[in-house]
Design a protein around this motif. Structure first.
Motif, PDB file in Angstrom:
ATOM      1  N   ALA A 191     -22.385 -28.485  68.132  1.00 58.51           N
ATOM      2  CA  ALA A 191     -23.328 -29.424  67.796  1.00 58.51           C
ATOM      3  C   ALA A 191     -24.288 -29.390  68.996  1.00 58.51           C
ATOM      4  CB  ALA A 191     -23.062 -30.536  67.430  1.00 58.51           C
ATOM      5  N   ILE A 192     -25.509 -29.465  68.887  1.00 56.74           N
ATOM      6  CA  ILE A 192     -26.625 -29.705  69.891  1.00 56.74           C
ATOM      7  C   ILE A 192     -27.532 -31.053  69.095  1.00 56.74           C
ATOM      8  CG2 ILE A 192     -28.506 -29.018  71.073  1.00 56.74           C
ATOM      9  CD1 ILE A 192     -27.351 -26.238  70.922  1.00 56.74           C
ATOM     10  N   SER A 193     -27.474 -32.193  69.788  1.00 56.70           N
ATOM     11  CA  SER A 193     -28.376 -33.250  69.378  1.00 56.70           C
ATOM     12  C   SER A 193     -28.978 -33.768  70.472  1.00 56.70           C
ATOM     13  CB  SER A 193     -27.157 -34.095  68.729  1.00 56.70           C
ATOM     14  OG  SER A 193     -26.273 -34.541  69.656  1.00 56.70           O
ATOM     15  N   MET A 194     -29.803 -34.920  69.895  1.00 60.44           N
ATOM     16  CA  MET A 194     -30.722 -35.814  70.940  1.00 60.44           C
ATOM     17  C   MET A 194     -29.974 -36.646  72.037  1.00 60.44           C
ATOM     18  SD  MET A 194     -34.141 -35.473  70.398  1.00 60.44           S
ATOM     19  CE  MET A 194     -34.808 -36.875  70.739  1.00 60.44           C
ATOM     20  N   GLY A 195     -28.718 -36.921  71.771  1.00 61.57           N
ATOM     21  CA  GLY A 195     -27.785 -37.413  72.672  1.00 61.57           C
ATOM     22  C   GLY A 195     -28.148 -39.133  72.754  1.00 61.57           C
ATOM     23  N   GLU A 196     -29.008 -39.621  71.821  1.00 61.79           N
ATOM     24  CA  GLU A 196     -29.163 -41.023  72.019  1.00 61.79           C
ATOM     25  C   GLU A 196     -29.012 -41.714  70.702  1.00 61.79           C
ATOM     26  OE1 GLU A 196     -33.261 -40.480  73.580  1.00 61.79           O
ATOM     27  OE2 GLU A 196     -32.654 -41.125  75.474  1.00 61.79           O
ATOM     28  N   GLY A 197     -28.326 -41.192  69.669  1.00 63.23           N
ATOM     29  CA  GLY A 197     -28.158 -41.948  68.431  1.00 63.23           C
ATOM     30  C   GLY A 197     -29.034 -41.829  67.386  1.00 63.23           C
ATOM     31  N   ARG A 198     -28.851 -42.858  66.379  1.00 61.80           N
ATOM     32  CA  ARG A 198     -29.531 -42.413  65.255  1.00 61.80           C
ATOM     33  C   ARG A 198     -30.987 -43.348  65.359  1.00 61.80           C
ATOM     34  NH1 ARG A 198     -28.025 -46.758  61.389  1.00 61.80           N
ATOM     35  NH2 ARG A 198     -26.319 -48.251  62.300  1.00 61.80           N
ATOM     36  N   ASP A 199     -31.986 -42.884  64.568  1.00 55.78           N
ATOM     37  CA  ASP A 199     -33.302 -43.496  64.306  1.00 55.78           C
ATOM     38  C   ASP A 199     -34.067 -43.921  65.584  1.00 55.78           C
ATOM     39  OD1 ASP A 199     -32.716 -43.389  61.427  1.00 55.78           O
ATOM     40  OD2 ASP A 199     -33.035 -45.727  61.276  1.00 55.78           O
ATOM     41  N   ILE A 200     -33.965 -42.920  66.541  1.00 54.58           N
ATOM     42  CA  ILE A 200     -34.759 -43.029  67.760  1.00 54.58           C
ATOM     43  C   ILE A 200     -36.160 -42.631  67.457  1.00 54.58           C
ATOM     44  CG2 ILE A 200     -35.025 -42.448  70.121  1.00 54.58           C
ATOM     45  CD1 ILE A 200     -32.866 -44.227  69.596  1.00 54.58           C
ATOM     46  N   THR A 201     -37.343 -43.471  67.917  1.00 52.37           N
ATOM     47  CA  THR A 201     -38.614 -43.112  67.540  1.00 52.37           C
ATOM     48  C   THR A 201     -39.567 -42.744  68.632  1.00 52.37           C
ATOM     49  OG1 THR A 201     -39.235 -45.382  67.530  1.00 52.37           O
ATOM     50  CG2 THR A 201     -38.475 -44.258  65.345  1.00 52.37           C
ATOM     51  N   VAL A 202     -38.892 -42.482  69.859  1.00 51.55           N
ATOM     52  CA  VAL A 202     -39.706 -42.219  71.041  1.00 51.55           C
ATOM     53  C   VAL A 202     -39.141 -41.006  71.566  1.00 51.55           C
ATOM     54  CG1 VAL A 202     -40.412 -44.752  71.594  1.00 51.55           C
ATOM     55  CG2 VAL A 202     -38.242 -43.556  72.529  1.00 51.55           C
ATOM     56  N   ASN A 203     -40.011 -40.308  72.601  1.00 47.89           N
ATOM     57  CA  ASN A 203     -39.537 -39.271  73.239  1.00 47.89           C
ATOM     58  C   ASN A 203     -38.267 -39.246  73.792  1.00 47.89           C
ATOM     59  OD1 ASN A 203     -41.960 -38.064  72.652  1.00 47.89           O
ATOM     60  ND2 ASN A 203     -42.837 -38.602  74.615  1.00 47.89           N
ATOM     61  N   ASN A 204     -37.333 -38.190  73.764  1.00 43.47           N
ATOM     62  CA  ASN A 204     -35.926 -37.984  74.288  1.00 43.47           C
ATOM     63  C   ASN A 204     -36.068 -38.759  75.707  1.00 43.47           C
ATOM     64  OD1 ASN A 204     -33.387 -37.566  74.754  1.00 43.47           O
ATOM     65  ND2 ASN A 204     -33.531 -35.307  74.664  1.00 43.47           N
ATOM     66  N   ALA A 205     -35.408 -39.722  76.200  1.00 41.50           N
ATOM     67  CA  ALA A 205     -35.293 -40.220  77.501  1.00 41.50           C
ATOM     68  C   ALA A 205     -34.716 -39.470  78.543  1.00 41.50           C
ATOM     69  CB  ALA A 205     -34.815 -41.649  77.457  1.00 41.50           C
ATOM     70  N   GLY A 206     -33.491 -38.691  77.893  1.00 45.03           N
ATOM     71  CA  GLY A 206     -32.649 -37.917  78.960  1.00 45.03           C
ATOM     72  C   GLY A 206     -32.635 -36.678  78.466  1.00 45.03           C
ATOM     73  N   GLY A 207     -31.598 -35.870  78.459  1.00 47.42           N
ATOM     74  CA  GLY A 207     -31.260 -34.510  77.959  1.00 47.42           C
ATOM     75  C   GLY A 207     -30.682 -34.642  76.665  1.00 47.42           C
ATOM     76  N   TYR A 208     -30.313 -33.323  76.189  1.00 45.94           N
ATOM     77  CA  TYR A 208     -29.528 -33.140  74.867  1.00 45.94           C
ATOM     78  C   TYR A 208     -28.086 -33.575  75.129  1.00 45.94           C
ATOM     79  CZ  TYR A 208     -33.720 -31.496  72.914  1.00 45.94           C
ATOM     80  OH  TYR A 208     -34.821 -31.180  72.478  1.00 45.94           O
ATOM     81  N   ALA A 209     -27.371 -33.715  73.962  1.00 48.37           N
ATOM     82  CA  ALA A 209     -25.881 -33.843  73.935  1.00 48.37           C
ATOM     83  C   ALA A 209     -25.172 -32.390  73.417  1.00 48.37           C
ATOM     84  CB  ALA A 209     -25.275 -35.019  73.240  1.00 48.37           C
ATOM     85  N   TYR A 210     -24.174 -32.113  73.903  1.00 52.64           N
ATOM     86  CA  TYR A 210     -23.623 -30.683  73.513  1.00 52.64           C
ATOM     87  C   TYR A 210     -22.159 -30.944  72.976  1.00 52.64           C
ATOM     88  CZ  TYR A 210     -27.675 -29.069  75.982  1.00 52.64           C
ATOM     89  OH  TYR A 210     -29.047 -28.705  76.255  1.00 52.64           O
ATOM     90  N   THR A 211     -21.753 -30.887  71.740  1.00 57.09           N
ATOM     91  CA  THR A 211     -20.505 -31.393  71.237  1.00 57.09           C
ATOM     92  C   THR A 211     -19.597 -30.067  70.581  1.00 57.09           C
ATOM     93  OG1 THR A 211     -21.277 -33.401  70.645  1.00 57.09           O
ATOM     94  CG2 THR A 211     -19.234 -32.896  70.060  1.00 57.09           C
ATOM     95  N   ALA A 212     -18.429 -29.896  70.832  1.00 53.32           N
ATOM     96  CA  ALA A 212     -17.685 -28.984  70.424  1.00 53.32           C
ATOM     97  C   ALA A 212     -16.334 -29.602  70.083  1.00 53.32           C
ATOM     98  CB  ALA A 212     -17.245 -27.759  71.287  1.00 53.32           C
ATOM     99  N   ARG A 213     -15.642 -28.997  68.928  1.00 53.13           N
ATOM    100  CA  ARG A 213     -14.452 -29.538  68.223  1.00 53.13           C
ATOM    101  C   ARG A 213     -13.806 -28.212  67.772  1.00 53.13           C
ATOM    102  NH1 ARG A 213     -11.760 -34.141  66.648  1.00 53.13           N
ATOM    103  NH2 ARG A 213     -10.641 -33.992  64.866  1.00 53.13           N
ATOM    104  N   VAL A 214     -12.395 -28.226  67.906  1.00 51.40           N
ATOM    105  CA  VAL A 214     -11.483 -27.138  67.332  1.00 51.40           C
ATOM    106  C   VAL A 214     -10.302 -27.998  66.538  1.00 51.40           C
ATOM    107  CG1 VAL A 214      -9.973 -25.390  67.754  1.00 51.40           C
ATOM    108  CG2 VAL A 214     -12.065 -25.508  69.098  1.00 51.40           C
ATOM    109  N   GLU A 215     -10.016 -27.464  65.353  1.00 51.39           N
ATOM    110  CA  GLU A 215      -9.034 -28.104  64.574  1.00 51.39           C
ATOM    111  C   GLU A 215      -8.064 -27.007  64.115  1.00 51.39           C
ATOM    112  OE1 GLU A 215     -10.111 -31.091  61.626  1.00 51.39           O
ATOM    113  OE2 GLU A 215     -12.115 -30.644  62.015  1.00 51.39           O
TER     114      GLU A 215
END
Length: 395
Positions: A191-215
């Protein structure tokens, strides 16, 4: 317009939406706990509408005053819409929250967004066998306990590990892959995501979040997707095991817990690791999780003149293990142990919790009554006792 009228407006909007969408459509396979299901006459789309709520009683012994502090509240109240659009290979899910606990109010004024009504708004495209591309807002592929729906939990609510170190929901893209090797099932998610959670309505204050999962599911799939359902309501006839690990890197995180918590005056790179397992067999179930979060350059952002911590990221590690047995009468007894060990530098208190739960499943997880008693142990403080009783009703 105040918040109460906003919520009433959302509820009315979605009621009108469902009423309009069902005109001229056919109803099929609708029964208690499965929502209302509609398919267009030309099969160009499908819609399932469902709703649920949780009524919670919570009582806590206050060791400072020796008083019993209690309350009744609507813990969750939600509307959910899902189905397919244009092709069964393109599915969607929209889920909104109406209760105070669902909406939350931890976003500061600078975001211009006081409510978090939208929980999920995601489209999923099955563009090749075993491959799905998700786009929108939904849960990140983090710890198992968080991905398990709040409707399908084994206890009244999730553990201390989850409340302190989970990833929660975020907006972005996810790629899901599943395949089999012999009798084993393997899943990989990125996953590549904003990194700041849901319903954020301003510009991204930081960088992105990168997530990986293996099952890895060495004995094949669980019945009814049971590897993400609390308790063994399917009463697995053969042993089933799921093993998984996740890693999340949140570049220049702005919030104290990554996708959650207060916005801080400085940013840090956060790294979070999860390892978890789920086992089920003939009514017995157990789940274990370990989480560790660290911050580059240290977690503390701001101290006062005396050196006391005023702002900090939540870092440290936690471990949770729980197990339960479902009786033939659909009564379940379960126990849980959780420990949370924050880094000393944060000034956050360590905790241990011991929980005993009893549940009665009337119609699976769609109609149930759950209760639990928790002893909370914090070094240097008197023990705290908590009792909770909750009813879940999902249509």
């Amino acid at each position: 317009m105040n918040r109460r009228f906003k919520r009433a407006g959302w509820a009315l909007f979605f009621f009108i939406l469902v009423t309009h969408a069902t005109q001229g459509q056919s109803i099929n396979d609708s029964k208690f706990g499965k929502g209302l299901q509609f398919v267009a006459a030309d099969s160009s789309f499908a819609l399932k509408f469902s709703t649920r709520f949780q009524l919670l009683y919570q009582g806590i012994q206050n060791p400072a005053t020796d008083n019993w502090d209690d309350r009744l509240l609507i813990r969750r109240a939600r509307l959910k819409f899902e189905g397919f659009a244009y092709s069964p290979k393109l599915t969607y899910k929209i889920e909104v929250g109406l209760s105070n606990s669902d909406i939350g109010s931890d976003i500061p004024d600078k975001t211009n967004n006081a409510d978090n009504v939208i929980l999920d708004a995601v489209a999923r495209w099955n563009f090749a066998p075993g491959l799905e591309l998700w786009a929108g807002q939904t849960k990140l592929p983090g710890n198992r306990e968080r991905v398990v729906s709040s409707q399908k939990m084994q206890f009244v609510d999730r553990s201390l590990l989850n409340s302190q170190l989970n990833l929660d929901r975020d907006v972005g893209l996810q790629l899901h892959h599943q395949h089999q090797v012999g009798g084993m099932v393997l899943r990989e998610t990125g996953a590549i995501s904003m990194g700041e959670g849901r319903d954020i309505t301003v510009n991204n204050a930081g960088g992105y979040a990168y997530t990986a999962r293996v099952e890895l599911l060495p004995f094949g799939e669980f019945k009814g997707g049971g590897d993400y359902v609390g308790g063994d309501l399917e009463r697995e006839p053969t042993p089933k095991l799921a093993l998984a690990a996740s890693y999340d890197f949140n570049d220049n995180a702005s919030r104290a817990r990554g996708q959650l918590g207060d916005f801080l005056t400085e940013q840090r790179d956060l790294s979070t690791v999860f390892v978890d397992a789920m086992f089920k067999y003939r009514g017995f179930s157990s789940m274990a999780e370990y989480a560790n979060r660290s911050a580059q350059d240290g977690p503390v952002v701001l101290r006062d003149e005396s050196g006391a911590v005023e702002e900090t990221f939540v870092t440290g590690n936690a471990f949770n293990i729980q197990a339960g047995y479902l009786l033939p009468s659909n009564w379940e007894v379960a126990g849980r142990y959780t420990t949370f060990n924050p880094e000393n530098e944060t000034g956050i208190s360590a905790q241990e919790q011991y929980t005993l739960g009893v549940s009665k499943y009337i119609v699976g997880h769609s109609l149930k009554v759950q209760s639990d008693v928790t002893l909370q142990d914090q070094p240097g403080r008197d023990n705290t006792y908590q009792f909770r009783l909750q009813m879940e009703l999902a249509l």
